[in-house]
Design an enzyme around this catalytic site. Structure first.
Site, PDB file in Angstrom:
ATOM      1  N   ASP A  39       0.820  -1.242  -0.062  1.00 41.05           N
ATOM      2  CA  ASP A  39       0.098   0.023   0.086  1.00 41.05           C
ATOM      3  C   ASP A  39       0.946   1.273   0.030  1.00 41.05           C
ATOM      4  O   ASP A  39       1.568   1.369   0.894  1.00 41.05           O
ATOM      5  CB  ASP A  39      -0.868  -0.209   1.278  1.00 41.05           C
ATOM      6  CG  ASP A  39      -1.831   0.871   1.525  1.00 41.05           C
ATOM      7  OD1 ASP A  39      -1.519   2.236   0.625  1.00 41.05           O
ATOM      8  OD2 ASP A  39      -2.827   0.661   2.038  1.00 41.05           O
ATOM      9  N   ILE A  40       0.567   2.161  -1.102  1.00 41.64           N
ATOM     10  CA  ILE A  40       1.497   3.349  -1.133  1.00 41.64           C
ATOM     11  C   ILE A  40       1.318   4.334   0.313  1.00 41.64           C
ATOM     12  O   ILE A  40       2.430   4.768   0.662  1.00 41.64           O
ATOM     13  CB  ILE A  40       1.402   4.279  -2.313  1.00 41.64           C
ATOM     14  CG1 ILE A  40       2.347   5.210  -2.818  1.00 41.64           C
ATOM     15  CG2 ILE A  40      -0.130   4.798  -2.366  1.00 41.64           C
ATOM     16  CD1 ILE A  40       2.937   5.017  -3.820  1.00 41.64           C
ATOM     17  N   ASN A  53      -6.244  13.817  -9.649  1.00 52.24           N
ATOM     18  CA  ASN A  53      -6.743  14.284 -10.815  1.00 52.24           C
ATOM     19  C   ASN A  53      -6.690  15.773 -10.916  1.00 52.24           C
ATOM     20  O   ASN A  53      -6.120  16.372  -9.897  1.00 52.24           O
ATOM     21  CB  ASN A  53      -8.367  14.145 -11.140  1.00 52.24           C
ATOM     22  CG  ASN A  53      -9.052  14.389  -9.561  1.00 52.24           C
ATOM     23  OD1 ASN A  53      -9.270  15.497  -9.610  1.00 52.24           O
ATOM     24  ND2 ASN A  53      -9.671  13.594  -8.924  1.00 52.24           N
ATOM     25  N   GLY A  61      -9.169   5.463  -5.369  1.00 48.88           N
ATOM     26  CA  GLY A  61      -8.086   4.583  -5.760  1.00 48.88           C
ATOM     27  C   GLY A  61      -7.012   5.265  -4.566  1.00 48.88           C
ATOM     28  O   GLY A  61      -7.194   5.501  -3.629  1.00 48.88           O
ATOM     29  N   VAL A  62      -5.778   5.430  -5.153  1.00 47.56           N
ATOM     30  CA  VAL A  62      -4.698   6.079  -4.479  1.00 47.56           C
ATOM     31  C   VAL A  62      -5.066   7.196  -3.938  1.00 47.56           C
ATOM     32  O   VAL A  62      -4.615   7.449  -2.666  1.00 47.56           O
ATOM     33  CB  VAL A  62      -3.470   6.076  -5.289  1.00 47.56           C
ATOM     34  CG1 VAL A  62      -2.381   6.923  -4.825  1.00 47.56           C
ATOM     35  CG2 VAL A  62      -2.722   4.617  -5.844  1.00 47.56           C
ATOM     36  N   ASP A  63      -5.497   7.959  -4.605  1.00 47.22           N
ATOM     37  CA  ASP A  63      -5.775   9.520  -4.220  1.00 47.22           C
ATOM     38  C   ASP A  63      -6.703   9.358  -2.933  1.00 47.22           C
ATOM     39  O   ASP A  63      -6.309  10.037  -1.894  1.00 47.22           O
ATOM     40  CB  ASP A  63      -6.605  10.303  -5.302  1.00 47.22           C
ATOM     41  CG  ASP A  63      -6.583  11.622  -5.075  1.00 47.22           C
ATOM     42  OD1 ASP A  63      -5.914  12.322  -4.456  1.00 47.22           O
ATOM     43  OD2 ASP A  63      -7.347  12.363  -6.128  1.00 47.22           O
ATOM     44  N   SER A 151      -2.217   5.731 -13.818  1.00 46.58           N
ATOM     45  CA  SER A 151      -3.228   5.639 -14.390  1.00 46.58           C
ATOM     46  C   SER A 151      -3.673   4.232 -14.942  1.00 46.58           C
ATOM     47  O   SER A 151      -4.649   3.988 -15.778  1.00 46.58           O
ATOM     48  CB  SER A 151      -2.686   6.046 -15.960  1.00 46.58           C
ATOM     49  OG  SER A 151      -2.713   7.606 -15.893  1.00 46.58           O
ATOM     50  N   GLY A 153      -5.502   2.300 -12.885  1.00 47.93           N
ATOM     51  CA  GLY A 153      -6.854   1.766 -12.052  1.00 47.93           C
ATOM     52  C   GLY A 153      -7.912   2.611 -12.796  1.00 47.93           C
ATOM     53  O   GLY A 153      -8.251   2.020 -13.794  1.00 47.93           O
TER      54      GLY A 153
END
Ligand code: AR6
Length: 198
Positions: A39-40, A53, A61-63, A151, A153
């Site tokens: 996990d980042i 975005n 997602g990650v964001d 990009s 996901g």
């Protein structure tokens, strides 16, 4: 889906980039590339990269994970950046840094990947995300940077092509960052990056 972090990483060494001038040769050494299945938001590095975005106001997602775990300080700084510089949004392929809030990193570098298109070739925009993020990391003095597979996901980029672009771009970036980790959430993603790294 919660990925299970595994206690190992694959380490490869990128060849030193071409050194066309003295300034660059003082900056560019060997970039160590590391693959992590995990996990980042759990990476203890100088900077983690967010697959954001253009609104800079969060998403899935990650964001979503970065803002959830990093807390409101990140969003507050993103709002300020929007007000001061990015009223029309951060352009695709660009990158900008904020605090990392409660994450075990010092900074979050937000970059906007391209949405996958079968019709237009947007590879250069995806490469730009990695290059611009490393340029921001250089400005910050970050020595260790963790990237997600940008990009791949919600934005739909095929993982094998995304992995190829990520690795080629980082290898040729001429950065002073010493270690770049690619953090893959899925086992499949990890395996695809491992193959692309050879
Ligand atoms: N750690 C590491 N990788 C992750 C994690 C995590 N916690 N969560 C997902 N991934 P995505 P994009 C993987 O969708 O495609 C947002 O709404 C995921 O499996 O996060 O660039 C933004 O606001 C995939 O392989 O980013 C934008 O609107 C990769 O990270 C849009 O999504 C990237 O998936 C950006 O879409």
């Amino acid at each position: 889906i919660q990925a299970t972090p595994v206690p190992y990483a694959t380490v490869r060494f990128a060849p030193a980039p071409l050194l066309p001038d003295a300034r660059r040769s003082t900056m560019a050494g060997m970039v160590e590339l590391v693959l992590v299945h995990g996990d980042i938001t759990e990476q203890a590095v100088d900077a983690v990269v967010n697959a954001a975005n253009s609104s800079l106001l969060g998403g899935g997602g990650v964001d979503g994970a970065i803002h959830r775990k990093g807390g409101p300080a990140i969003l507050a700084e993103c709002r300020k950046l929007r007000a001061s510089h990015y009223g029309k949004g951060l352009r695709t392929g660009a990158a900008v840094a904020t605090t990392a809030g409660n994450l075990p990193a010092r900074w979050v570098i937000h970059t906007v990947g391209p949405v996958w298109s079968a019709r237009d070739d947007r590879s250069e925009l995806l490469a730009s995300c990695y290059r611009e993020s490393l340029a921001v990391a250089d400005e910050l003095g970050a020595q260790t940077v963790a990237f997600p597979a940008i990009s791949t996901g919600i934005f739909g980029w095929p993982m094998d092509d995304g992995a190829r672009i990520a690795i080629e771009t980082v290898r040729s970036a001429g950065t002073s960052v010493q270690r770049v980790s690619f953090v893959l959430f899925s086992h499949d993603g990890y395996a695809i990056f491992e193959k692309a790294l050879v």
